[in-house]
Scaffold this motif. Structure first.
Motif, PDB file in Angstrom:
ATOM      1  N   GLY A 126       0.832  -1.214   0.000  1.00  0.00           N
ATOM      2  CA  GLY A 126       0.000   0.000   0.000  1.00  0.00           C
ATOM      3  C   GLY A 126       0.863   1.260   0.000  1.00  0.00           C
ATOM      4  N   PRO A 127       1.803   1.407   0.959  1.00  0.00           N
ATOM      5  CA  PRO A 127       2.659   2.600   0.987  1.00  0.00           C
ATOM      6  C   PRO A 127       3.497   2.756  -0.293  1.00  0.00           C
ATOM      7  CG  PRO A 127       2.680   1.521   3.123  1.00  0.00           C
ATOM      8  CD  PRO A 127       1.927   0.610   2.208  1.00  0.00           C
ATOM      9  N   ALA A 128       3.948   1.659  -0.905  1.00  0.00           N
ATOM     10  CA  ALA A 128       4.746   1.777  -2.139  1.00  0.00           C
ATOM     11  C   ALA A 128       3.866   2.272  -3.295  1.00  0.00           C
ATOM     12  CB  ALA A 128       5.391   0.436  -2.493  1.00  0.00           C
ATOM     13  N   ASN A 129       2.637   1.776  -3.371  1.00  0.00           N
ATOM     14  CA  ASN A 129       1.737   2.286  -4.419  1.00  0.00           C
ATOM     15  C   ASN A 129       1.410   3.759  -4.178  1.00  0.00           C
ATOM     16  OD1 ASN A 129       1.360   0.367  -6.437  1.00  0.00           O
ATOM     17  ND2 ASN A 129      -0.183  -0.758  -5.261  1.00  0.00           N
ATOM     18  N   ALA A 130       1.264   4.127  -2.890  1.00  0.00           N
ATOM     19  CA  ALA A 130       1.008   5.540  -2.570  1.00  0.00           C
ATOM     20  C   ALA A 130       2.193   6.397  -3.028  1.00  0.00           C
ATOM     21  CB  ALA A 130       0.763   5.704  -1.066  1.00  0.00           C
ATOM     22  N   ALA A 131       3.419   5.897  -2.798  1.00  0.00           N
ATOM     23  CA  ALA A 131       4.617   6.646  -3.212  1.00  0.00           C
ATOM     24  C   ALA A 131       4.653   6.801  -4.732  1.00  0.00           C
ATOM     25  CB  ALA A 131       5.874   5.935  -2.714  1.00  0.00           C
ATOM     26  N   ARG A 132       4.225   5.776  -5.459  1.00  0.00           N
ATOM     27  CA  ARG A 132       4.207   5.874  -6.927  1.00  0.00           C
ATOM     28  C   ARG A 132       3.217   6.967  -7.361  1.00  0.00           C
ATOM     29  NH1 ARG A 132       6.371   2.650 -11.330  1.00  0.00           N
ATOM     30  NH2 ARG A 132       5.765   3.806 -13.182  1.00  0.00           N
ATOM     31  N   VAL A 133       2.063   6.977  -6.711  1.00  0.00           N
ATOM     32  CA  VAL A 133       1.060   8.002  -7.045  1.00  0.00           C
ATOM     33  C   VAL A 133       1.598   9.401  -6.708  1.00  0.00           C
ATOM     34  CG1 VAL A 133      -1.248   8.878  -6.480  1.00  0.00           C
ATOM     35  CG2 VAL A 133      -0.889   6.429  -6.805  1.00  0.00           C
ATOM     36  N   ASN A 134       2.352   9.476  -5.607  1.00  0.00           N
ATOM     37  CA  ASN A 134       2.944  10.770  -5.221  1.00  0.00           C
ATOM     38  C   ASN A 134       4.186  11.130  -6.042  1.00  0.00           C
ATOM     39  OD1 ASN A 134       1.151  11.497  -3.217  1.00  0.00           O
ATOM     40  ND2 ASN A 134       2.218  10.274  -1.661  1.00  0.00           N
ATOM     41  N   ARG A 135       4.598  10.169  -6.892  1.00  0.00           N
ATOM     42  CA  ARG A 135       5.784  10.328  -7.752  1.00  0.00           C
ATOM     43  C   ARG A 135       7.083  10.517  -6.962  1.00  0.00           C
ATOM     44  NH1 ARG A 135       1.807  13.852 -10.685  1.00  0.00           N
ATOM     45  NH2 ARG A 135       0.882  13.378  -8.668  1.00  0.00           N
ATOM     46  N   THR A 136       7.143   9.800  -5.827  1.00  0.00           N
ATOM     47  CA  THR A 136       8.384   9.802  -5.040  1.00  0.00           C
ATOM     48  C   THR A 136       9.052   8.423  -5.055  1.00  0.00           C
ATOM     49  OG1 THR A 136       7.095   9.299  -3.055  1.00  0.00           O
ATOM     50  CG2 THR A 136       7.609  11.615  -3.446  1.00  0.00           C
ATOM     51  N   ALA A 137       8.388   7.426  -5.631  1.00  0.00           N
ATOM     52  CA  ALA A 137       8.921   6.049  -5.596  1.00  0.00           C
ATOM     53  C   ALA A 137      10.114   5.903  -6.530  1.00  0.00           C
ATOM     54  CB  ALA A 137       7.825   5.071  -6.017  1.00  0.00           C
ATOM     55  N   LYS A 138      10.993   4.933  -6.211  1.00  0.00           N
ATOM     56  CA  LYS A 138      12.102   4.599  -7.118  1.00  0.00           C
ATOM     57  C   LYS A 138      11.662   3.454  -8.034  1.00  0.00           C
ATOM     58  CE  LYS A 138      16.060   6.055  -4.444  1.00  0.00           C
ATOM     59  NZ  LYS A 138      16.262   5.690  -3.054  1.00  0.00           N
ATOM     60  N   LEU A 139      12.230   3.432  -9.242  1.00  0.00           N
ATOM     61  CA  LEU A 139      11.842   2.403 -10.218  1.00  0.00           C
ATOM     62  C   LEU A 139      12.964   1.383 -10.397  1.00  0.00           C
ATOM     63  CD1 LEU A 139      10.010   4.511 -12.961  1.00  0.00           C
ATOM     64  CD2 LEU A 139       9.221   3.770 -10.708  1.00  0.00           C
ATOM     65  N   SER A 140      12.607   0.226 -10.904  1.00  0.00           N
ATOM     66  CA  SER A 140      13.550  -0.901 -11.036  1.00  0.00           C
ATOM     67  C   SER A 140      14.802  -0.533 -11.833  1.00  0.00           C
ATOM     68  CB  SER A 140      12.839  -2.085 -11.686  1.00  0.00           C
ATOM     69  OG  SER A 140      12.062  -1.658 -12.779  1.00  0.00           O
ATOM     70  N   ARG A 141      14.672   0.324 -12.832  1.00  0.00           N
ATOM     71  CA  ARG A 141      15.830   0.653 -13.681  1.00  0.00           C
ATOM     72  C   ARG A 141      16.932   1.386 -12.916  1.00  0.00           C
ATOM     73  NH1 ARG A 141      11.965   4.737 -16.877  1.00  0.00           N
ATOM     74  NH2 ARG A 141      12.010   6.468 -15.406  1.00  0.00           N
ATOM     75  N   GLU A 142      16.628   1.866 -11.686  1.00  0.00           N
ATOM     76  CA  GLU A 142      17.631   2.588 -10.894  1.00  0.00           C
ATOM     77  C   GLU A 142      18.481   1.664 -10.025  1.00  0.00           C
ATOM     78  OE1 GLU A 142      15.787   6.071  -8.824  1.00  0.00           O
ATOM     79  OE2 GLU A 142      14.019   5.483  -9.978  1.00  0.00           O
ATOM     80  N   PHE A 143      18.205   0.347 -10.057  1.00  0.00           N
ATOM     81  CA  PHE A 143      18.876  -0.569  -9.130  1.00  0.00           C
ATOM     82  C   PHE A 143      19.868  -1.467  -9.868  1.00  0.00           C
ATOM     83  CE2 PHE A 143      15.400   1.049  -6.812  1.00  0.00           C
ATOM     84  CZ  PHE A 143      15.659   0.860  -5.459  1.00  0.00           C
ATOM     85  N   PRO A 144      21.251  -1.225  -9.696  1.00  0.00           N
ATOM     86  CA  PRO A 144      22.252  -2.018 -10.420  1.00  0.00           C
ATOM     87  C   PRO A 144      22.092  -3.530 -10.239  1.00  0.00           C
ATOM     88  CG  PRO A 144      23.313  -0.195  -9.307  1.00  0.00           C
ATOM     89  CD  PRO A 144      21.893  -0.157  -8.886  1.00  0.00           C
ATOM     90  N   GLU A 145      21.637  -3.970  -9.035  1.00  0.00           N
ATOM     91  CA  GLU A 145      21.537  -5.432  -8.821  1.00  0.00           C
ATOM     92  C   GLU A 145      20.435  -6.064  -9.673  1.00  0.00           C
ATOM     93  OE1 GLU A 145      20.804  -2.956  -6.675  1.00  0.00           O
ATOM     94  OE2 GLU A 145      19.883  -3.723  -4.830  1.00  0.00           O
ATOM     95  N   LEU A 146      19.605  -5.225 -10.290  1.00  0.00           N
ATOM     96  CA  LEU A 146      18.542  -5.775 -11.149  1.00  0.00           C
ATOM     97  C   LEU A 146      18.901  -5.692 -12.631  1.00  0.00           C
ATOM     98  CD1 LEU A 146      15.315  -4.294  -9.453  1.00  0.00           C
ATOM     99  CD2 LEU A 146      16.188  -6.648  -9.315  1.00  0.00           C
TER     100      LEU A 146
END
Ligand code: GTP
Ligand code: IMP
Ligand code: MG
Length: 359
Positions: A126-146
């Protein structure tokens, strides 16, 4: 050719089982994981081994299918990497570059009072989806281990569809948990219907051929929800299937209310949280409504063997006892759609498949 599998009640209907069967039987080139995120706990039992998966699709059992996590799905990085190891799918497991990443702060926030009131899984969804809506979440492309897993899921899937390859999409949770259609506020943080599952993977509605809506032969619910109708002692007494289960519970000396005892006999415990599930009789009105909103083409009924033990592991309709067939017929009549897959045990191939052929 796209097929989508979604839940028609309150989650845990056995979508994982259905997806693993379709993966092996229909042999899709690609299997997309849609839905909310690692709040889901999907179970596959294959060759005697049990897997509880929260990120990788249960379709992994087909070694020739490529496995993709859609952009709409929340990713727990650690859990994703662990499941790649567990399922031995490195090299054919990918995630979209735009998935929202669940961070520790989201998990911490999912332990607050409102999460407790709703009875969330505490997985930070829930909080991660809220962060996406608020446009503060980080996306998968920013994580070198992925980086080795990152791809453009819609490009891959739409190319596959253009060249006539099969695509299977796995939804999560159930219709009654949808942010739009469920018992708000006792719901998850997103819609859970087939349209959203397609959108999660970047597939347009005109490209979808089949929608399998999965229902358990009875109903279970984990988490808080005062609007759900659970089995009362009177209903247990007056329903032969449930009174038989209660008798079994008493013979085993199980403790609790009638509903809790039946849940224990049925093995209804949350895959993610270990919480006991509450049990209800089959909710026909919800089933019909969810089939409509999902645009169901096929109804799947699972766990028939738990109500009618003579069904266990049956693969032919003629091996189902008449009480079990009558229950399936009642479901079909009330929903108005044929039950084409009937699951009779946890193993992948414990299925009566009444489809005309792979779709
Ligand atoms: P969510 O995404 O969390 O909603 O999960 P799900 O729909 O994939 O279901 P989940 O795996 O959480 O729960 C279903 C349980 O029933 C699992 O333990 C399965 O192994 C089991 N199961 C599925 N189909 C059958 C069946 O036909 N008979 C029996 N006995 N067990 C089944
Ligand atoms: P959340 O998705 O963790 O925020 O939880 C919201 C509600 O959905 C709670 O009632 C959970 O128990 C329920 N829920 C979330 N995921 C699942 C699932 O996979 N199976 C069953 N219930 C779920
Ligand atoms: Mg589950």
């Amino acid at each position: 050719m796209v097929s989508i599998v979604v839940g028609g009640h309150y989650g845990d209907e056995g979508k994982g089982k259905v997806v693993s069967y379709l993966a092996l039987e229909d042999d899709p080139a690609y299997i997309g994981r849609a839905g909310v995120g690692p709040n889901a706990g999907h179970t596959v039992v294959y060759n005697g081994k049990k897997y509880g998966l929260r990120m990788i699709t249960c379709g992994f059992v087909n070694p020739s299918s490529n496995l993709l996590v859609g952009a709409g799905v929340l990713v727990d990085v650690k859990r994703f990497l662990e499941e790649v190891e567990l399922t031995n799918t490195r090299g054919r497991a990918f995630i979209d570059k735009r998935c929202t990443i669940i961070e520790q702060e989201h998990k911490d926030a999912d332990k607050g009072d409102n999460s407790k009131k709703i009875g969330t899984t505490g997985s930070g969804c829930g909080p991660a989806n809220a962060a996406r809506v608020n446009r503060t979440a980080k996306l998968s492309r920013e994580f070198p281990e992925l980086s080795e897993y990152i791809t453009d899921v819609p490009e891959v899937l739409n190319d596959a569809i253009d060249s006539g390859q099969g695509v299977l999409i796995e939804g999560t949770q159930g219709f009654g948990l949808s942010l739009w259609w469920g018992n708000y506020p006792y719901v998850t943080s997103k819609d859970t219907t087939a349209s959203t599952a397609a959108a999660d993977c970047g597939i347009g509605p005109t490209r979808v051929k089949s929608v399998y809506v999965v229902y358990k032969a009875y109903m279970s619910r984990v988490g808080e929800d005062p609007y759900v109708h659970y089995l009362s002692d009177e209903e247990i007494k007056s329903t032969p299937e449930f009174s038989r289960l209660l008798k079994q519970a008493d013979e085993k000396g199980l403790q609790g209310t009638g509903n809790q005892k039946i849940a224990q006999v049925l093995g209804e415990v949350g895959t993610v949280t270990g919480r006991p599930r509450k049990i209800g009789g089959f909710d026909f009105a919800l089933a019909r409504y969810s089939a409509r909103i999902n645009g169901a083409t096929d109804v799947c009924v699972t766990c028939l063997d738990k109500l009618y033990p003579e069904c266990a592991s049956a693969r032919k309709k003629s091996d189902l006892p008449k009480e079990a067939l009558a229950h399936v017929k009642r479901i079909e009549d009330k929903i108005g759609i044929k039950a084409t897959l009937i699951s009779t045990g946890p193993e992948v191939y414990d299925v009566v498949d009444l489809r005309d052929g792979p779709k």
